[in-house]
Enzyme design. Structure first.
Site, PDB file in Angstrom:
ATOM      1  N   SER A   1       0.831  -1.199   0.000  1.00  0.00           N
ATOM      2  CA  SER A   1       0.000   0.000   0.000  1.00  0.00           C
ATOM      3  C   SER A   1       0.867   1.251   0.000  1.00  0.00           C
ATOM      4  O   SER A   1       2.066   1.195   0.221  1.00  0.00           O
ATOM      5  CB  SER A   1      -0.885   0.017   1.244  1.00  0.00           C
ATOM      6  OG  SER A   1      -0.086   0.335   2.373  1.00  0.00           O
ATOM      7  N   LYS A   2       0.200   2.355  -0.231  1.00  0.00           N
ATOM      8  CA  LYS A   2       0.871   3.647  -0.240  1.00  0.00           C
ATOM      9  C   LYS A   2       1.553   3.887   1.101  1.00  0.00           C
ATOM     10  O   LYS A   2       2.667   4.388   1.175  1.00  0.00           O
ATOM     11  CB  LYS A   2      -0.199   4.699  -0.498  1.00  0.00           C
ATOM     12  CG  LYS A   2       0.257   6.119  -0.419  1.00  0.00           C
ATOM     13  CD  LYS A   2      -0.858   7.016  -0.901  1.00  0.00           C
ATOM     14  CE  LYS A   2      -0.564   8.477  -0.697  1.00  0.00           C
ATOM     15  NZ  LYS A   2      -0.530   8.936   0.657  1.00  0.00           N
ATOM     16  N   ARG A   3       0.870   3.461   2.150  1.00  0.00           N
ATOM     17  CA  ARG A   3       1.417   3.690   3.491  1.00  0.00           C
ATOM     18  C   ARG A   3       2.719   2.903   3.724  1.00  0.00           C
ATOM     19  O   ARG A   3       3.606   3.385   4.402  1.00  0.00           O
ATOM     20  CB  ARG A   3       0.365   3.311   4.541  1.00  0.00           C
ATOM     21  CG  ARG A   3       0.284   4.353   5.620  1.00  0.00           C
ATOM     22  CD  ARG A   3      -0.982   4.254   6.427  1.00  0.00           C
ATOM     23  NE  ARG A   3      -2.120   4.858   5.756  1.00  0.00           N
ATOM     24  CZ  ARG A   3      -3.327   4.324   5.726  1.00  0.00           C
ATOM     25  NH1 ARG A   3      -3.565   3.176   6.301  1.00  0.00           N
ATOM     26  NH2 ARG A   3      -4.316   4.944   5.123  1.00  0.00           N
TER      27      ARG A   3
ATOM     28  N   GLY B   1       4.969   2.340   1.567  1.00  0.00           N
ATOM     29  CA  GLY B   1       6.017   3.111   0.917  1.00  0.00           C
ATOM     30  C   GLY B   1       6.516   4.210   1.838  1.00  0.00           C
ATOM     31  O   GLY B   1       7.717   4.377   2.044  1.00  0.00           O
TER      32      GLY B   1
ATOM     33  N   GLU C   1      -0.618  16.963  -0.222  1.00  0.00           N
ATOM     34  CA  GLU C   1       0.364  15.958   0.184  1.00  0.00           C
ATOM     35  C   GLU C   1       1.215  15.518  -1.025  1.00  0.00           C
ATOM     36  O   GLU C   1       0.703  15.373  -2.126  1.00  0.00           O
ATOM     37  CB  GLU C   1      -0.405  14.748   0.718  1.00  0.00           C
ATOM     38  CG  GLU C   1       0.442  13.734   1.443  1.00  0.00           C
ATOM     39  CD  GLU C   1      -0.310  12.413   1.636  1.00  0.00           C
ATOM     40  OE1 GLU C   1       0.346  11.411   1.881  1.00  0.00           O
ATOM     41  OE2 GLU C   1      -1.558  12.415   1.520  1.00  0.00           O
TER      42      GLU C   1
END
Ligand code: GLU
Length: 510
Positions: free
Chosen positions: A263-265, A267, A286
């Protein structure tokens, strides 16, 4: 269909930046198309206007330009099956929705959000989940329970409605997946999905099938998250009486530890980009990092992604795009998820930097030089890149590794000095400096031999002396081979730096 050249599509929704997993999906579509002499299309699926994000479509196009993956048809290119953006195809979908209703494969439903909510709550009380399906649809407000006149009257009066798919009850639906084999699901487990809304917009499912059919798509290669939608899609092809394309659902890209989808998180948390290009969120402001801006070469990203879920069954890891095209086949795609590895990503980038000539790396490096505001001569810079390239994983590390070739150190590592600089070192460095400058034209080998001989003959501590010399040149006891550095810097510059370090450490000499 057998003899047809394959036509595949990448069909992103412009809801934000493109996840690296989406890039891999597109890459596999590309490789499959090119391998088989087929076409690779870009279709933008923007039927869900509420999730539209400005800039996302441009971002997608720019990302593929950077990666060097060219579409043959689609948004931004054109082609004979356009338009390729679903919002521009809006009027096309209504007749298809109507056809399904006419043929008994779909129905109009007028249930309000409130009444559906009430049904859900009612079911919850009985510890059940409400599903709009064969077992419930006859107790709802729709064209199956209302008379034809009443249905028409409601539509004519502008009452909001949706068109729902009408699954036959208790029927096994078979999805043939080229990667997973046969997947079977019973229709009783599926809800009557909304296909079309009275605002004139199709949902993803209807638009996707109509477009794949009318664009003559032969293979649908997409992420595993779409597998649950595949039974509906298979049924829609059946309902329309169309031949379905072949399906291939790709394994997930997993977190480095293998626990769940990347997920983006992850990263942000683990320090690697999950998007090809940097993304500035237009709403929150962001900024998410991108492979391009982090200093990855597009070829390295393509190579790395190709191997996350596919491999040709050999030990080889470095593949050009052409080689990938040649070797690619869907049957070598693994069924299980592929773990992302930051070390591997960096390894690929390091390898690709080594494969580039110094000239090819110049644009990356001159950008850094310009940012630092440092003047340079091209030949000199090329020599430094030749020498320092092997130390780079990202071009951005160049300054940290090689800045001393352009700017003399003004500070020296106290720790290294403490370890290397002895009583009398200054004097010894002056002797070495003299020896370096003895030839009219610097001869690296001769200078090296002369210095080494002198050190040995006088029984100097070689490590201490040469490392002190190095501290004067670099600022600390690291960097490439000493005489190679001296050769590039020139003896005049080395002389200046040697005097400077002696002055700094031992005080002025007068
Ligand atoms: N629009 C879908 C997506 O965003 C496409 C899924 C498919 O390929 O059918 O991924």
């Amino acid at each position: 269909m057998e003899n047809m050249k394959p036509r595949v599509r990448f069909a992103p929704s412009p809801t934000g930046p493109l996840h690296i997993g989406g890039v891999r999906t597109a890459l596999y579509n590309y490789l499959f198309a090119k391998k088989n002499g087929g076409s690779f299309l870009l279709r933008i699926e923007d039927t869900d206007q509420t999730r539209f994000v400005p800039g996302a479509e441009e971002y997608i196009i720019e990302a593929f330009q950077w990666l060097g993956l060219k579409f043959d048809e689609g948004v931004g290119i054109g082609g004979e099956y356009g338009p390729y953006k679903q919002s521009e195809r809006k009027p096309m979908y209504k007749p298809y929705a109507e056809q399904l209703v006419r043929d008994g494969w779909a129905y109009y439903a007028f249930d309000t959000p409130e009444s559906l909510d009430a049904k859900r709550k009612e079911a919850e009380v009985q510890k059940k989940t409400f599903q709009y399906d064969a077992s419930t649809r006859m107790s709802m407000v729709n064209s199956l329970t209302l008379s034809a006149e009443e249905t028409e009257k409601r539509i004519a009066s502008g009452e909001p409605f949706v068109v729902r798919f009408k699954y036959p009850a208790d029927t096994d639906i078979h999805v043939h997946d080229l990667i997973r084999g046969e997947v079977v699901i019973n229709s009783n487990l599926l809800d009557d999905k909304v296909l079309y809304k009275s605002d004139g917009m199709p949902t993803y499912h209807l638009a996707n099938i109509v477009d794949d059919h009318t664009m003559k798509i032969t293979h649908v290669i997409r992420g595993e998250e779409w597998l649950p939608s595949a039974p509906l899609h298979v049924m829609l092809y059946k309902a329309f009486g169309w031949e379905a394309p072949q399906f291939a659902h790709l394994p997930l890209l997993l977190k480095p530890d293998g626990n769940g989808k990347l997920s983006k998180r992850d990263g942000d948390r683990l320090g690697f980009p999950v998007f090809p290009l940097e993304w500035h969120d237009p709403k929150s402001g962001e900024v998410s990092s991108g492979y391009r801006e982090t200093g990855y070469l597009p070829e390295a990203v393509v190579n790395m992604l190709a191997l996350l879920g596919w491999n040709p069954g050999t030990e080889q890891e470095i593949f050009s795009l052409d080689e990938l095209v040649n070797l690619f086949s869907l049957d070598k795609i693994s069924k299980s998820g592929a773990k992302f590895s930051l070390d591997k990503a960096k390894w690929f980038n390091h390898e690709y930097i080594q494969m580039k000539s110094s000239k090819e790396l110049m644009p990356y490096i001159t950008k850094i030089m310009d940012e630092k505001g440092v003047a340079y001569e091209e030949d000199y810079l090329l020599k430094v890149i030749d020498l320092m390239k092997e130390r780079l994983t990202f071009p951005g590390e160049f300054w940290e590794q090689a800045g001393f070739f352009f700017v003399a150190p003004t500070e020296y590592s106290a720790q290294d000095l403490k370890k290397r600089w002895k009583e009398g070192t200054g004097e010894k460095l002056r002797v070495i400096d003299e020896l370096l400058r003895k030839d009219e034209v610097f001869d690296m080998q001769a200078a090296h031999d002369r210095v080494m001989e002198h050190i040995k003959a006088n029984e100097w501590n070689m490590g201490a002396v040469l490392n002190s010399m190095r501290i004067g040149i670099v600022g600390c006891a690291r960097g490439p081979e000493l005489f190679t550095m001296i050769n590039i810097l020139g003896t005049d510059e080395v002389h200046k730096r040697t005097e400077a370090v002696i002055n700094a450490v031992e005080g002025g000499d007068n």
